[in-house]
Design a protein around this motif. Structure first.
Motif, PDB file in Angstrom:
ATOM      1  N   VAL A  51      51.866  34.904  29.757  1.00  0.00           N
ATOM      2  CA  VAL A  51      51.947  35.806  30.908  1.00  0.00           C
ATOM      3  C   VAL A  51      50.827  35.402  31.863  1.00  0.00           C
ATOM      4  O   VAL A  51      49.652  35.452  31.500  1.00  0.00           O
ATOM      5  N   ALA A  52      51.169  34.982  33.049  1.00  0.00           N
ATOM      6  CA  ALA A  52      50.197  34.454  34.001  1.00  0.00           C
ATOM      7  C   ALA A  52      49.449  35.583  34.714  1.00  0.00           C
ATOM      8  O   ALA A  52      49.919  36.728  34.742  1.00  0.00           O
ATOM      9  N   PRO A  53      48.275  35.293  35.292  1.00  0.00           N
ATOM     10  CA  PRO A  53      47.563  36.308  36.086  1.00  0.00           C
ATOM     11  C   PRO A  53      48.469  36.922  37.141  1.00  0.00           C
ATOM     12  O   PRO A  53      49.193  36.215  37.847  1.00  0.00           O
ATOM     13  N   GLY A  54      48.457  38.249  37.198  1.00  0.00           N
ATOM     14  CA  GLY A  54      49.289  38.974  38.153  1.00  0.00           C
ATOM     15  C   GLY A  54      50.646  39.356  37.609  1.00  0.00           C
ATOM     16  O   GLY A  54      51.335  40.183  38.213  1.00  0.00           O
ATOM     17  N   GLU A  55      51.059  38.794  36.471  1.00  0.00           N
ATOM     18  CA  GLU A  55      52.356  39.118  35.891  1.00  0.00           C
ATOM     19  C   GLU A  55      52.226  40.267  34.893  1.00  0.00           C
ATOM     20  O   GLU A  55      51.139  40.549  34.377  1.00  0.00           O
ATOM     21  N   ALA A  56      53.347  40.912  34.606  1.00  0.00           N
ATOM     22  CA  ALA A  56      53.356  42.088  33.738  1.00  0.00           C
ATOM     23  C   ALA A  56      53.600  41.712  32.280  1.00  0.00           C
ATOM     24  O   ALA A  56      54.384  40.812  31.980  1.00  0.00           O
TER      25      ALA A  56
ATOM     26  N   ARG B 108      56.820  53.577  40.089  1.00  0.00           N
ATOM     27  CA  ARG B 108      58.107  52.942  39.817  1.00  0.00           C
ATOM     28  C   ARG B 108      57.969  51.490  39.403  1.00  0.00           C
ATOM     29  O   ARG B 108      58.708  50.992  38.552  1.00  0.00           O
ATOM     30  N   TYR B 109      57.035  50.775  40.012  1.00  0.00           N
ATOM     31  CA  TYR B 109      56.826  49.372  39.689  1.00  0.00           C
ATOM     32  C   TYR B 109      55.547  49.185  38.878  1.00  0.00           C
ATOM     33  O   TYR B 109      54.911  48.140  38.941  1.00  0.00           O
ATOM     34  N   GLY B 110      55.203  50.219  38.125  1.00  0.00           N
ATOM     35  CA  GLY B 110      53.991  50.172  37.328  1.00  0.00           C
ATOM     36  C   GLY B 110      54.167  49.408  36.033  1.00  0.00           C
ATOM     37  O   GLY B 110      55.222  48.844  35.741  1.00  0.00           O
ATOM     38  N   GLY B 111      53.114  49.409  35.246  1.00  0.00           N
ATOM     39  CA  GLY B 111      53.103  48.715  33.963  1.00  0.00           C
ATOM     40  C   GLY B 111      51.719  48.175  33.695  1.00  0.00           C
ATOM     41  O   GLY B 111      50.736  48.583  34.323  1.00  0.00           O
ATOM     42  N   THR B 112      51.635  47.259  32.771  1.00  0.00           N
ATOM     43  CA  THR B 112      50.369  46.616  32.430  1.00  0.00           C
ATOM     44  C   THR B 112      50.433  45.168  32.883  1.00  0.00           C
ATOM     45  O   THR B 112      51.320  44.410  32.458  1.00  0.00           O
ATOM     46  N   PHE B 113      49.487  44.777  33.728  1.00  0.00           N
ATOM     47  CA  PHE B 113      49.488  43.443  34.333  1.00  0.00           C
ATOM     48  C   PHE B 113      48.240  42.662  33.927  1.00  0.00           C
ATOM     49  O   PHE B 113      47.163  43.250  33.733  1.00  0.00           O
ATOM     50  N   VAL B 114      48.394  41.355  33.820  1.00  0.00           N
ATOM     51  CA  VAL B 114      47.241  40.492  33.592  1.00  0.00           C
ATOM     52  C   VAL B 114      46.413  40.447  34.866  1.00  0.00           C
ATOM     53  O   VAL B 114      46.954  40.296  35.966  1.00  0.00           O
ATOM     54  N   ALA B 115      45.112  40.627  34.729  1.00  0.00           N
ATOM     55  CA  ALA B 115      44.224  40.660  35.889  1.00  0.00           C
ATOM     56  C   ALA B 115      44.279  39.336  36.662  1.00  0.00           C
ATOM     57  O   ALA B 115      44.437  38.267  36.071  1.00  0.00           O
ATOM     58  N   ASP B 116      44.175  39.452  37.955  1.00  0.00           N
ATOM     59  CA  ASP B 116      44.163  38.283  38.827  1.00  0.00           C
ATOM     60  C   ASP B 116      43.122  38.514  39.921  1.00  0.00           C
ATOM     61  O   ASP B 116      43.356  39.308  40.834  1.00  0.00           O
ATOM     62  N   PRO B 117      41.948  37.881  39.827  1.00  0.00           N
ATOM     63  CA  PRO B 117      41.588  36.853  38.845  1.00  0.00           C
ATOM     64  C   PRO B 117      41.149  37.451  37.513  1.00  0.00           C
ATOM     65  O   PRO B 117      40.846  38.649  37.430  1.00  0.00           O
ATOM     66  N   LEU B 118      41.093  36.591  36.501  1.00  0.00           N
ATOM     67  CA  LEU B 118      40.599  37.003  35.194  1.00  0.00           C
ATOM     68  C   LEU B 118      39.078  37.123  35.228  1.00  0.00           C
ATOM     69  O   LEU B 118      38.426  36.621  36.159  1.00  0.00           O
ATOM     70  N   PRO B 119      38.493  37.786  34.233  1.00  0.00           N
ATOM     71  CA  PRO B 119      37.029  37.901  34.188  1.00  0.00           C
ATOM     72  C   PRO B 119      36.361  36.532  34.156  1.00  0.00           C
ATOM     73  O   PRO B 119      37.000  35.513  33.893  1.00  0.00           O
ATOM     74  N   ARG B 120      35.062  36.537  34.385  1.00  0.00           N
ATOM     75  CA  ARG B 120      34.304  35.284  34.465  1.00  0.00           C
ATOM     76  C   ARG B 120      34.515  34.449  33.201  1.00  0.00           C
ATOM     77  O   ARG B 120      34.726  34.972  32.114  1.00  0.00           O
ATOM     78  N   PRO B 121      34.449  33.128  33.353  1.00  0.00           N
ATOM     79  CA  PRO B 121      34.607  32.256  32.188  1.00  0.00           C
ATOM     80  C   PRO B 121      33.489  32.464  31.170  1.00  0.00           C
ATOM     81  O   PRO B 121      32.439  33.034  31.474  1.00  0.00           O
TER      82      PRO B 121
END
Length: 239
Positions: free
Chosen positions: A40-45, A82-95
Motif C-alpha cells: 500500500v503506497a503513501p496516500g493509499e488506503a 464517506r471517503y474515509g478510512g485508514t491511509f498510509v501517511a504521505d510523506p512517511l515519518p523520517r527515515p
C-alpha cells in the motif's frame, strides 16, 4: 481468509494470520511490512478494519489498537466521512537514523537475504512457469525499470517479491517480505542515486532474463551480484 481479485503473493505475505500469542505486536509488524514493502503506497488506503481482522485472524479491537499505535507514530492517518478510512501517511515519518541501527542486526538481515533471494531466483529458473506467470514477472520488471524516483523503491520491492512468488515455494514469500521490510527501513536512510539505479536495473534485467531462460546458475549469480551491490551501499551509508 478471503482473497481479493488481483492479489499476488506480496499481498498474501502481509495479509496472513498472525500468531495469537503476540496478536497486537504481530499485527503492528504486519502493517509496517505493508507500508515498508509498498504493497500500500503513501496516500493509499488500507483494507477496512473488518477485512484486516479476518485476514489476520484477530479481533477488530486488536486491529484498531494496532492502527492507533501506527497513527500515533505518524505512519497511518485516519479519515472520517464517506471517503474515509485508514491511509498510509504521505510523506512517511523520517527515515531511520543510521546511529540507531545495531551493526549486528545489519549482519543478520543481510546474511539472511543472501541465503533467501539467490535461492528464490534459482528455484524460479528451475520451474516451468505458465505463460501468465512469465508475463506477470516480466511486467513487474518493466514497471520497475520505468519507475519514477518516487516510486522506485516500492516497485523494486514488489519485483523482488514477484521473484519469490515465481519460485513456487509459498512459505518463502513471507520470509523475503519480512527481510525486505527491514531492509527498506534502512534504505530510506539515504537518497536514491540515479547512477546506482541504472546499475540496479541492468542487474534486474540479467536476473529476470536468466529466470525466464531457465538458467538457474546465471539467475543465482546475477542475484548475488545485485545483493552485493546494494549491501555495499547500505554499509557505506549506515556504518
Amino acid at each position: 481468509m478471503s482473497v481479493e481479485p488481483g492479489w499476488d503473493e506480496a499481498h498474501r505475505a502481509v495479509y496472513r494470520p498472525v500468531r495469537r500469542s503476540n496478536a497486537l505486536e504481530d499485527t503492528v509488524s504486519r502493517l509496517v511490512q505493508t507500508i515498508r514493502i509498498g504493497v500500500v503506497a503513501p496516500g493509499e488506503a488500507l483494507p477496512p478494519e473488518r477485512g484486516l481482522a479476518e485476514m489476520y485472524g484477530v479481533s477488530r479491537d486488536t486491529v484498531r489498537e494496532a492502527i492507533r499505535e501506527l497513527s500515533d507514530t505518524g505512519f497511518l492517518v485516519r479519515r472520517r466521512g464517506r471517503y474515509g478510512g485508514t491511509f498510509v501517511a504521505d510523506p512517511l515519518p523520517r527515515p531511520t537514523d543510521p546511529a540507531e541501527i545495531d551493526p549486528a542486526e545489519i549482519d543478520d538481515v543481510l546474511g539472511m537475504r543472501r541465503v533467501l533471494e539467490p535461492g528464490a531466483a534459482r528455484a524460479a529458473a528451475l520451474r516451468t512457469m505458465t505463460a501468465e506467470e512469465r508475463d506477470s514477472l516480466w511486467q513487474r520488471y518493466t514497471a520497475t525499470s520505468s519507475a519514477s524516483l518516487q516510486d522506485y523503491r516500492r516497485l523494486d520491492s514488489l519485483l523482488h517479491l514477484a521473484i519469490a512468488e515465481a519460485a513456487g515455494i509459498p512459505s518463502l514469500v513471507p520470509l523475503i517480505a519480512d527481510s525486505r521490510a527491514r531492509v527498506n527501513a534502512w534504505l530510506d536512510a539515504f537518497p536514491l542515486l540515479p547512477r546506482t539505479i541504472e546499475h540496479s536495473e541492468e542487474q534486474h534485467e540479467r536476473i529476470i532474463t536468466a529466470i525466464l531462460a531457465g538458467r538457474p546458475d546465471a539467475a543465482d549469480a546475477a542475484m548475488r551480484d545485485h545483493l552485493a551491490a546494494s549491501e555495499a551501499l547500505m554499509r557505506g551509508f549506515l556504518s
